[in-house]
Scaffold this motif. Structure first.
Motif, PDB file in Angstrom:
ATOM      1  N   GLY A 192      21.790  -1.618 -14.818  1.00 40.01           N
ATOM      2  CA  GLY A 192      23.059  -2.226 -14.397  1.00 40.01           C
ATOM      3  C   GLY A 192      23.547  -3.329 -15.316  1.00 40.01           C
ATOM      4  O   GLY A 192      24.700  -3.774 -15.207  1.00 40.01           O
ATOM      5  N   CYS A 193      22.704  -3.794 -16.218  1.00 33.83           N
ATOM      6  CA  CYS A 193      23.141  -4.868 -17.118  1.00 33.83           C
ATOM      7  C   CYS A 193      24.120  -4.305 -18.144  1.00 33.83           C
ATOM      8  O   CYS A 193      23.787  -3.365 -18.860  1.00 33.83           O
ATOM      9  CB  CYS A 193      21.929  -5.472 -17.823  1.00 33.83           C
ATOM     10  SG  CYS A 193      22.422  -6.649 -19.094  1.00 33.83           S
ATOM     11  N   PRO A 194      25.310  -4.876 -18.236  1.00 30.79           N
ATOM     12  CA  PRO A 194      26.332  -4.286 -19.120  1.00 30.79           C
ATOM     13  C   PRO A 194      25.965  -4.301 -20.594  1.00 30.79           C
ATOM     14  O   PRO A 194      26.471  -3.498 -21.370  1.00 30.79           O
ATOM     15  CB  PRO A 194      27.584  -5.142 -18.865  1.00 30.79           C
ATOM     16  CG  PRO A 194      27.125  -6.346 -18.116  1.00 30.79           C
ATOM     17  CD  PRO A 194      25.811  -6.011 -17.466  1.00 30.79           C
ATOM     18  N   THR A 195      25.092  -5.202 -21.005  1.00 35.14           N
ATOM     19  CA  THR A 195      24.768  -5.318 -22.433  1.00 35.14           C
ATOM     20  C   THR A 195      23.357  -4.857 -22.765  1.00 35.14           C
ATOM     21  O   THR A 195      22.928  -4.976 -23.914  1.00 35.14           O
ATOM     22  CB  THR A 195      24.900  -6.783 -22.889  1.00 35.14           C
ATOM     23  OG1 THR A 195      23.980  -7.567 -22.130  1.00 35.14           O
ATOM     24  CG2 THR A 195      26.308  -7.316 -22.690  1.00 35.14           C
ATOM     25  N   LYS A 208      21.697 -11.320 -25.794  1.00 34.67           N
ATOM     26  CA  LYS A 208      22.575 -10.269 -25.276  1.00 34.67           C
ATOM     27  C   LYS A 208      23.105 -10.587 -23.886  1.00 34.67           C
ATOM     28  O   LYS A 208      23.899  -9.814 -23.345  1.00 34.67           O
ATOM     29  CB  LYS A 208      21.792  -8.949 -25.175  1.00 34.67           C
ATOM     30  CG  LYS A 208      21.263  -8.424 -26.482  1.00 34.67           C
ATOM     31  CD  LYS A 208      20.505  -7.129 -26.209  1.00 34.67           C
ATOM     32  CE  LYS A 208      20.010  -6.512 -27.501  1.00 34.67           C
ATOM     33  NZ  LYS A 208      19.207  -5.315 -27.242  1.00 34.67           N
ATOM     34  N   CYS A 209      22.623 -11.656 -23.285  1.00 32.69           N
ATOM     35  CA  CYS A 209      22.964 -11.927 -21.876  1.00 32.69           C
ATOM     36  C   CYS A 209      24.306 -12.658 -21.789  1.00 32.69           C
ATOM     37  O   CYS A 209      24.468 -13.762 -22.321  1.00 32.69           O
ATOM     38  CB  CYS A 209      21.854 -12.750 -21.222  1.00 32.69           C
ATOM     39  SG  CYS A 209      22.257 -13.229 -19.533  1.00 32.69           S
ATOM     40  N   LEU A 210      25.258 -12.056 -21.098  1.00 32.74           N
ATOM     41  CA  LEU A 210      26.612 -12.627 -21.015  1.00 32.74           C
ATOM     42  C   LEU A 210      26.593 -14.016 -20.390  1.00 32.74           C
ATOM     43  O   LEU A 210      27.347 -14.907 -20.806  1.00 32.74           O
ATOM     44  CB  LEU A 210      27.516 -11.698 -20.197  1.00 32.74           C
ATOM     45  CG  LEU A 210      27.728 -10.300 -20.809  1.00 32.74           C
ATOM     46  CD1 LEU A 210      28.470  -9.393 -19.826  1.00 32.74           C
ATOM     47  CD2 LEU A 210      28.489 -10.389 -22.134  1.00 32.74           C
ATOM     48  N   ALA A 211      25.723 -14.215 -19.400  1.00 34.08           N
ATOM     49  CA  ALA A 211      25.667 -15.530 -18.744  1.00 34.08           C
ATOM     50  C   ALA A 211      25.295 -16.602 -19.765  1.00 34.08           C
ATOM     51  O   ALA A 211      25.859 -17.699 -19.751  1.00 34.08           O
ATOM     52  CB  ALA A 211      24.655 -15.501 -17.605  1.00 34.08           C
ATOM     53  N   GLY A 234      29.000 -17.271 -15.924  1.00 34.18           N
ATOM     54  CA  GLY A 234      27.904 -16.552 -15.294  1.00 34.18           C
ATOM     55  C   GLY A 234      28.170 -15.065 -15.202  1.00 34.18           C
ATOM     56  O   GLY A 234      29.253 -14.584 -15.575  1.00 34.18           O
ATOM     57  N   CYS A 235      27.171 -14.348 -14.757  1.00 36.15           N
ATOM     58  CA  CYS A 235      27.265 -12.896 -14.608  1.00 36.15           C
ATOM     59  C   CYS A 235      26.363 -12.514 -13.452  1.00 36.15           C
ATOM     60  O   CYS A 235      25.206 -12.935 -13.398  1.00 36.15           O
ATOM     61  CB  CYS A 235      26.807 -12.222 -15.909  1.00 36.15           C
ATOM     62  SG  CYS A 235      26.523 -10.443 -15.766  1.00 36.15           S
ATOM     63  N   ASP A 236      26.897 -11.739 -12.512  1.00 35.71           N
ATOM     64  CA  ASP A 236      26.138 -11.369 -11.314  1.00 35.71           C
ATOM     65  C   ASP A 236      25.618  -9.941 -11.362  1.00 35.71           C
ATOM     66  O   ASP A 236      24.953  -9.494 -10.426  1.00 35.71           O
ATOM     67  CB  ASP A 236      27.051 -11.457 -10.066  1.00 35.71           C
ATOM     68  CG  ASP A 236      27.254 -12.886  -9.587  1.00 35.71           C
ATOM     69  OD1 ASP A 236      26.371 -13.720  -9.821  1.00 35.71           O
ATOM     70  OD2 ASP A 236      28.303 -13.149  -8.975  1.00 35.71           O
ATOM     71  N   ASP A 237      25.913  -9.203 -12.428  1.00 40.82           N
ATOM     72  CA  ASP A 237      25.712  -7.752 -12.373  1.00 40.82           C
ATOM     73  C   ASP A 237      24.283  -7.324 -12.030  1.00 40.82           C
ATOM     74  O   ASP A 237      24.085  -6.431 -11.214  1.00 40.82           O
ATOM     75  CB  ASP A 237      26.132  -7.105 -13.695  1.00 40.82           C
ATOM     76  CG  ASP A 237      27.641  -7.107 -13.868  1.00 40.82           C
ATOM     77  OD1 ASP A 237      28.288  -8.044 -13.368  1.00 40.82           O
ATOM     78  OD2 ASP A 237      28.175  -6.178 -14.500  1.00 40.82           O
ATOM     79  N   CYS A 238      23.289  -7.971 -12.687  1.00 41.23           N
ATOM     80  CA  CYS A 238      21.912  -7.514 -12.433  1.00 41.23           C
ATOM     81  C   CYS A 238      21.479  -7.862 -11.014  1.00 41.23           C
ATOM     82  O   CYS A 238      20.507  -7.298 -10.506  1.00 41.23           O
ATOM     83  CB  CYS A 238      20.930  -8.057 -13.474  1.00 41.23           C
ATOM     84  SG  CYS A 238      20.959  -9.845 -13.699  1.00 41.23           S
ATOM     85  N   GLN A 239      22.176  -8.780 -10.386  1.00 41.44           N
ATOM     86  CA  GLN A 239      21.843  -9.120  -9.004  1.00 41.44           C
ATOM     87  C   GLN A 239      22.701  -8.315  -8.025  1.00 41.44           C
ATOM     88  O   GLN A 239      22.243  -7.973  -6.939  1.00 41.44           O
ATOM     89  CB  GLN A 239      22.042 -10.605  -8.774  1.00 41.44           C
ATOM     90  CG  GLN A 239      21.211 -11.425  -9.759  1.00 41.44           C
ATOM     91  CD  GLN A 239      21.033 -12.839  -9.281  1.00 41.44           C
ATOM     92  OE1 GLN A 239      20.174 -13.104  -8.456  1.00 41.44           O
ATOM     93  NE2 GLN A 239      21.852 -13.724  -9.790  1.00 41.44           N
TER      94      GLN A 239
HETATM   95  S1  SF4 Z   1      23.188 -11.905 -16.172  1.00 42.24           S
HETATM   96 FE1  SF4 Z   1      21.949 -10.051 -15.888  1.00 42.24          FE
HETATM   97  S2  SF4 Z   1      23.436  -8.349 -15.926  1.00 42.24           S
HETATM   98 FE2  SF4 Z   1      24.480 -10.136 -16.741  1.00 42.24          FE
HETATM   99  S3  SF4 Z   1      24.233  -9.884 -18.949  1.00 42.24           S
HETATM  100 FE3  SF4 Z   1      22.561 -11.262 -18.223  1.00 42.24          FE
HETATM  101  S4  SF4 Z   1      20.828  -9.899 -17.833  1.00 42.24           S
HETATM  102 FE4  SF4 Z   1      22.671  -8.638 -17.995  1.00 42.24          FE
END
Ligand code: SF4
Ligand code: SF4
Length: 367
Positions: A192-195, A208-211, A234-239
């Motif tokens: 599920g992680c976009p990157t 690579k982590c957008l957050a 922040g980024c919620d995708d992996c959660q």
């Molecule tokens: S917060 Fe999680 S889903 Fe978002 S880019 Fe970082 S590792 Fe990936």
């Protein structure tokens, strides 16, 4: 002598979703992990507990006679309020949509007050880089390490902020057994992680982590700009994809919270107003131009090039004194198919290495 059960009760009564107690011996395995990730370059420029792993993994460097840690988890999962539809709107990750750290600290403070009232030292550590809070929570048995690298609290999930009270009190407690891995065969966060930042179960490559990239200084890496989408903090995708987070009933969003922000309003704010409104966020060097950098990448992903207000803002950003801002405005203008606005660039801007790199970069126009 204070018992762990009493302190746990105080924390739970103060609203914490889980509370545990563990000893204050150094976290040697975590120290080795932090050092290894630094050596492998996986921590990028990230500071936090990486800044001084010797300190962040040894509570006795914060309190020389520390005996125990009382760790608490504040549940911040909320229903996402509906997105405003009338203008381009950026998304703020759930953990930052209200000041959850204030709630966490307030609850931990109530535990500290009990310890201090009994004549002991007690220091609240929450979001302060002095302690590897996930390792504390794991050792105290309040959660398991998820493949997303987050701690998952049974029945609550991973959307928790962690913090501790460090004390020299002689607390009686039985050392917790580590919780069984609740992820089992699930791999949803890795997919599920976009990157693709979760490079193996439990390991996030910060590069690579957008957050993290939203908090890092310098140019926003071009290869992750489109993938950033509408995320402004922040980024919620992996959660969001994590089953333990999905099955539970979420609390309603608190009133007055800001889960969404108008990207055009944001780009119109002065330096002072930007820092006043978003000062709770981690902004590199407290430099508001990093907020503009991020906002311009988001604008390139969700804006409307034909909109007059957008064109006016882009024109202003292209004339900004910061070449970092100008460079990202070039990217946003090209992405929104407004190459005509680039004619305003001055010769010295065109000769700037950040700006010229943006002009030479292939850009996919937003459809
Ligand atoms: S917060 Fe999680 S889903 Fe978002 S880019 Fe970082 S590792 Fe990936
Ligand atoms: S998505 Fe699945 S594998 Fe990832 S942390 Fe959640 S339960 Fe574990």
């Amino acid at each position: 002598m204070l018992g762990a059960a009493e302190l746990i009760d105080v924390g739970r009564a103060a609203g914490l979703a889980a509370v545990g107690v563990t000893h204050a011996e150094p976290f040697e395995n975590t120290f080795a992990d932090l050092e290894q990730r630094k050596t492998q370059g996986l921590s990028a420029q990230m500071q936090f507990t990486y800044r001084n792993p010797v300190r962040s993994t040894n509570p006795r460097l914060t309190m020389v006679d520390a005996t125990a840690l009382v760790v608490g988890a504040h549940d911040y999962q909320r229903e996402l309020p509906a997105r405003p539809v009338d203008e381009p709107t950026a998304r703020i990750a759930t953990y930052s949509s209200e000041d959850h750290y204030a709630s966490l600290r307030e609850a931990l403070k109530q535990i500290a007050v009990v310890l201090q009232g009994a004549g002991h030292k007690a220091v609240v550590l929450a979001d302060e880089n002095n302690l590897v809070d996930r390792a504390v929570a794991h050792r105290a048995g309040i959660g398991w390490w998820g493949k997303s690298s987050n701690i998952l609290v049974p029945g609550v999930g991973s959307m928790v902020l962690l913090g501790s009270v460090l004390t020299n009190a002689p607390i009686t407690f039985e050392e917790a057994e580590p919780l069984a891995d609740g992820c089992k065969t699930c791999n949803k966060c890795l997919h599920g992680c976009p990157t693709g930042a979760i490079i193996e179960p439990g390991t996030v490559d910060a590069n690579k982590c957008l957050a993290w990239l939203l908090q890092a200084s310098g140019v926003f890496p071009a290869q992750y700009r489109e993938l950033l989408g509408d995320r402004i903090y922040g980024c919620d995708d992996c959660q969001d994809v994590c089953p333990p987070n999905q099955i539970r009933r979420k609390k309603p969003a608190a009133s007055g919270e800001a889960a969404w922000v108008s990207i055009l309003d944001m780009l119109e704010l002065s330096d002072e107003a930007l820092l006043q409104r978003f000062g709770r966020w981690y902004v590199p060097h407290r430099d508001p131009n990093y907020l503009r950098r991020n906002a311009l990448v988001v604008l390139g992903n969700i804006g409307r090039g034909e909109d007059q207000r957008t064109a006016k803002i882009l024109t202003e950003m292209l004339a900004h004194q910061s070449t970092l801002v100008v460079a990202h405005a070039v990217w946003a203008a090209r992405r929104l198919n407004r190459n005509d606005l680039l004619g305003s660039l001055t010769r010295s801007q065109l000769e700037d290495s950040l700006v010229s790199a943006e002009l030479e970069r292939p850009v996919k126009v937003l459809e």
